[in-house]
Design a protein around this motif. Sequence first.
Motif, PDB file in Angstrom:
ATOM      1  N   GLU A   1      29.399  56.202  46.715  1.00 32.33           N
ATOM      2  CA  GLU A   1      29.739  54.645  46.372  1.00 32.33           C
ATOM      3  C   GLU A   1      29.561  54.645  45.032  1.00 32.33           C
ATOM      4  O   GLU A   1      28.766  55.199  44.370  1.00 32.33           O
ATOM      5  N   LEU A   2      30.523  53.792  44.184  1.00 27.68           N
ATOM      6  CA  LEU A   2      30.105  53.458  42.704  1.00 27.68           C
ATOM      7  C   LEU A   2      30.639  52.036  42.640  1.00 27.68           C
ATOM      8  O   LEU A   2      31.891  51.673  42.966  1.00 27.68           O
ATOM      9  N   GLN A   3      29.657  50.887  42.832  1.00 24.05           N
ATOM     10  CA  GLN A   3      29.915  49.714  43.005  1.00 24.05           C
ATOM     11  C   GLN A   3      29.293  48.936  41.784  1.00 24.05           C
ATOM     12  O   GLN A   3      28.064  49.134  41.461  1.00 24.05           O
ATOM     13  N   LEU A   4      30.094  47.999  41.252  1.00 30.19           N
ATOM     14  CA  LEU A   4      29.438  47.051  39.925  1.00 30.19           C
ATOM     15  C   LEU A   4      29.932  45.557  40.519  1.00 30.19           C
ATOM     16  O   LEU A   4      30.902  45.182  41.085  1.00 30.19           O
ATOM     17  N   GLU A   5      28.677  44.973  39.880  1.00 29.69           N
ATOM     18  CA  GLU A   5      28.977  43.477  40.119  1.00 29.69           C
ATOM     19  C   GLU A   5      30.478  42.993  39.084  1.00 29.69           C
ATOM     20  O   GLU A   5      30.389  43.708  38.062  1.00 29.69           O
TER      21      GLU A   5
ATOM     22  N   ARG B   1      32.128  44.589  34.871  1.00 28.75           N
ATOM     23  CA  ARG B   1      32.969  45.639  34.879  1.00 28.75           C
ATOM     24  C   ARG B   1      33.562  45.461  33.716  1.00 28.75           C
ATOM     25  O   ARG B   1      33.547  44.828  32.853  1.00 28.75           O
ATOM     26  N   LYS B   2      34.746  46.530  33.507  1.00 26.66           N
ATOM     27  CA  LYS B   2      35.672  46.715  32.326  1.00 26.66           C
ATOM     28  C   LYS B   2      34.881  46.647  30.773  1.00 26.66           C
ATOM     29  O   LYS B   2      35.234  46.220  29.902  1.00 26.66           O
ATOM     30  N   LYS B   3      33.499  47.164  31.036  1.00 25.24           N
ATOM     31  CA  LYS B   3      32.443  47.379  29.746  1.00 25.24           C
ATOM     32  C   LYS B   3      32.243  48.709  29.469  1.00 25.24           C
ATOM     33  O   LYS B   3      31.199  48.738  28.786  1.00 25.24           O
ATOM     34  N   GLY B   4      32.610  49.516  30.220  1.00 19.26           N
ATOM     35  CA  GLY B   4      32.249  50.930  30.031  1.00 19.26           C
ATOM     36  C   GLY B   4      31.225  51.494  30.784  1.00 19.26           C
ATOM     37  O   GLY B   4      30.795  52.571  30.892  1.00 19.26           O
ATOM     38  N   LEU B   5      30.561  50.501  31.746  1.00 18.42           N
ATOM     39  CA  LEU B   5      29.331  50.886  32.576  1.00 18.42           C
ATOM     40  C   LEU B   5      29.799  51.917  33.649  1.00 18.42           C
ATOM     41  O   LEU B   5      29.031  52.852  34.134  1.00 18.42           O
ATOM     42  N   GLY B   6      30.964  51.521  34.235  1.00 16.46           N
ATOM     43  CA  GLY B   6      31.396  52.797  35.383  1.00 16.46           C
ATOM     44  C   GLY B   6      31.504  54.002  35.024  1.00 16.46           C
ATOM     45  O   GLY B   6      31.050  54.996  35.331  1.00 16.46           O
ATOM     46  N   ARG B   7      32.310  54.037  33.718  1.00 15.02           N
ATOM     47  CA  ARG B   7      32.554  55.459  33.183  1.00 15.02           C
ATOM     48  C   ARG B   7      31.189  56.136  32.753  1.00 15.02           C
ATOM     49  O   ARG B   7      30.873  57.368  33.177  1.00 15.02           O
ATOM     50  N   PHE B   8      30.288  55.321  32.278  1.00 12.38           N
ATOM     51  CA  PHE B   8      28.861  55.806  31.955  1.00 12.38           C
ATOM     52  C   PHE B   8      28.370  56.466  33.142  1.00 12.38           C
ATOM     53  O   PHE B   8      27.641  57.347  33.249  1.00 12.38           O
TER      54      PHE B   8
ATOM     55  N   HIS C   1      44.923  52.347  48.617  1.00 12.91           N
ATOM     56  CA  HIS C   1      45.241  50.697  48.101  1.00 12.91           C
ATOM     57  C   HIS C   1      44.240  50.157  47.214  1.00 12.91           C
ATOM     58  O   HIS C   1      44.440  48.914  46.912  1.00 12.91           O
ATOM     59  N   ASN C   2      43.172  51.160  46.854  1.00 10.37           N
ATOM     60  CA  ASN C   2      42.318  50.543  45.827  1.00 10.37           C
ATOM     61  C   ASN C   2      42.693  51.129  44.372  1.00 10.37           C
ATOM     62  O   ASN C   2      42.346  52.013  43.714  1.00 10.37           O
ATOM     63  N   PHE C   3      44.049  50.237  44.017  1.00 12.36           N
ATOM     64  CA  PHE C   3      44.586  50.808  42.781  1.00 12.36           C
ATOM     65  C   PHE C   3      43.697  50.871  41.657  1.00 12.36           C
ATOM     66  O   PHE C   3      43.835  51.747  40.711  1.00 12.36           O
TER      67      PHE C   3
HETATM   68  C1  LIG Z   1      36.025  51.078  39.647  1.00 12.48           C
HETATM   69  C2  LIG Z   1      35.029  50.579  38.921  1.00 12.48           C
HETATM   70  C3  LIG Z   1      33.667  51.280  39.134  1.00 12.48           C
HETATM   71  C4  LIG Z   1      35.149  50.674  37.268  1.00 12.48           C
HETATM   72  O1  LIG Z   1      34.192  50.580  36.658  1.00 12.48           O
HETATM   73  P1  LIG Z   1      34.246  49.608  35.280  1.00 12.48           P
HETATM   74  O2  LIG Z   1      33.124  49.557  34.406  1.00 12.48           O
HETATM   75  O3  LIG Z   1      35.149  48.450  35.336  1.00 12.48           O
HETATM   76  O4  LIG Z   1      35.133  50.674  34.379  1.00 12.48           O
HETATM   77  P2  LIG Z   1      35.043  51.090  32.792  1.00 12.48           P
HETATM   78  O5  LIG Z   1      35.013  49.723  32.044  1.00 12.48           O
HETATM   79  O6  LIG Z   1      33.762  52.199  32.679  1.00 12.48           O
HETATM   80  O7  LIG Z   1      36.412  51.912  32.357  1.00 12.48           O
HETATM   81  C5  LIG Z   1      36.462  53.238  32.136  1.00 12.48           C
HETATM   82  C6  LIG Z   1      37.764  53.894  31.886  1.00 12.48           C
HETATM   83  O8  LIG Z   1      38.641  53.580  32.775  1.00 12.48           O
HETATM   84  C7  LIG Z   1      39.737  52.983  32.355  1.00 12.48           C
HETATM   85  N1  LIG Z   1      40.165  52.244  33.589  1.00 12.48           N
HETATM   86  C8  LIG Z   1      39.301  51.145  34.236  1.00 12.48           C
HETATM   87  N2  LIG Z   1      40.409  50.730  35.376  1.00 12.48           N
HETATM   88  C9  LIG Z   1      41.469  51.299  35.265  1.00 12.48           C
HETATM   89  C10 LIG Z   1      42.592  51.459  36.068  1.00 12.48           C
HETATM   90  N3  LIG Z   1      42.506  50.574  37.112  1.00 12.48           N
HETATM   91  N4  LIG Z   1      43.623  52.098  35.615  1.00 12.48           N
HETATM   92  C11 LIG Z   1      43.618  53.016  34.513  1.00 12.48           C
HETATM   93  N5  LIG Z   1      42.531  52.958  33.842  1.00 12.48           N
HETATM   94  C12 LIG Z   1      41.302  52.180  34.345  1.00 12.48           C
HETATM   95  C13 LIG Z   1      39.229  51.915  31.354  1.00 12.48           C
HETATM   96  O9  LIG Z   1      40.155  51.438  30.710  1.00 12.48           O
HETATM   97  C14 LIG Z   1      38.416  52.833  30.614  1.00 12.48           C
HETATM   98  O10 LIG Z   1      39.302  53.725  29.729  1.00 12.48           O
HETATM   99  P3  LIG Z   1      38.764  53.722  28.320  1.00 12.48           P
HETATM  100  O11 LIG Z   1      37.383  53.757  28.131  1.00 12.48           O
HETATM  101  O12 LIG Z   1      39.646  54.805  27.598  1.00 12.48           O
HETATM  102  O13 LIG Z   1      39.372  52.290  27.917  1.00 12.48           O
HETATM  103  C15 LIG Z   1      34.560  48.911  38.939  1.00 12.48           C
HETATM  104  O14 LIG Z   1      35.664  48.242  38.624  1.00 12.48           O
HETATM  105  C16 LIG Z   1      33.985  48.593  40.388  1.00 12.48           C
HETATM  106  O15 LIG Z   1      32.983  48.550  40.678  1.00 12.48           O
HETATM  107  N6  LIG Z   1      35.011  48.167  41.162  1.00 12.48           N
HETATM  108  C17 LIG Z   1      34.807  47.649  42.668  1.00 12.48           C
HETATM  109  C18 LIG Z   1      34.146  48.649  43.413  1.00 12.48           C
HETATM  110  C19 LIG Z   1      35.299  49.775  43.614  1.00 12.48           C
HETATM  111  O16 LIG Z   1      36.322  49.849  43.941  1.00 12.48           O
HETATM  112  N7  LIG Z   1      34.408  51.100  43.583  1.00 12.48           N
HETATM  113  C20 LIG Z   1      35.131  52.299  43.753  1.00 12.48           C
HETATM  114  C21 LIG Z   1      35.082  52.760  45.154  1.00 12.48           C
HETATM  115  S1  LIG Z   1      35.534  54.212  45.315  1.00 12.48           S
END
Ligand SMILES: CC(C)(COP(=O)(O)OP(=O)(O)OC[C@H]1O[C@@H](n2cnc3c(N)ncnc32)[C@H](O)[C@@H]1OP(=O)(O)O)[C@@H](O)C(=O)NCCC(=O)NCCS
Length: 214
Positions: free
Chosen positions: A132-136, A140-147, A171-173
């Motif tokens: 799992e990788l899950q963010l509130e 989101r969209k602040k670079g935390l998921g990438r980090f 389907h989790n686009f």
């Molecule tokens: C998926 C998830 C983990 C992403 O985390 P996030 O912190 O929002 O993503 P970030 O801000 O770190 O984005 C990192 C990079 O990915 C890119 N990115 C994010 N979503 C994207 C998308 N849908 N398509 C293309 N690029 C994407 C960002 O633009 C960013 O790139 P950049 O640094 O070059 O601009 C988060 O949205 C989440 O928790 N979603 C709900 C739970 C989920 O679906 N988890 C995955 C289950 S498998």
Amino acid sequence: MFSRKKRLKKKSKALTEDETVVKKANNQENPLGHLIAFQSFSRNGLEVQFKCCKVSQLDQATIDWSFDLLKRNMKQMYEDSAWGWNEKEKLLEMTEDSAWYLVAFTKEGNPIAFSHFRFDMDYGFPVLYCYELQLEMECRKKGLGRFMLQILELMAFTANLKKVVLTVFVHNFNAVGFFKNLGYSVDETSPENTLEEQFDYEILSKCRKSTTKN
Ligand SMILES: CC(C)(COP(=O)(O)OP(=O)(O)OC[C@H]1O[C@@H](n2cnc3c(N)ncnc32)[C@H](O)[C@@H]1OP(=O)(O)O)[C@@H](O)C(=O)NCCC(=O)NCCS
């Protein structure tokens, strides 16, 4: 001296080199301990500290929050898939002894993101499997998921594991776009769609630079 039978028995118990790598990774007290620069994240209005530990070292409130966040983020996706949503099974999976957690806490001590992962053998490869990788929503969209994904990769590759693997619903686009943008590609173990059978998930991975997938 061992009898031949005993020697054979002993040999079959011996761990392979790859299994030893996984065992060593699992025996760590804190896989994040030596990655000093990755113990906190301060960017885009977020200020968090990470805790990395086995599920047995997490308090019940954090486990309950993790499950609740997973449910809020993913229940509908599971219901839209062939797997369906099985709450009991999911909770069991999230609390098995082999589960490791990376949790992001705010300065006030509130959890806002987590990853459940494991050090494991997968189709003969020593891997870090990200369950799992899950963010509130608000972080989101602040670079935390990438980090956090980078932390998982660092923990995997410094422990000599060959790849980071994860399963994602097709389907989790949003998640598929996120992982592919960060260098993940379809793993060789991902099931192939045929005319007879279509899969609603795929397995993605990123290999350690010095190794190939094959
Ligand atoms: C998926 C998830 C983990 C992403 O985390 P996030 O912190 O929002 O993503 P970030 O801000 O770190 O984005 C990192 C990079 O990915 C890119 N990115 C994010 N979503 C994207 C998308 N849908 N398509 C293309 N690029 C994407 C960002 O633009 C960013 O790139 P950049 O640094 O070059 O601009 C988060 O949205 C989440 O928790 N979603 C709900 C739970 C989920 O679906 N988890 C995955 C289950 S498998």
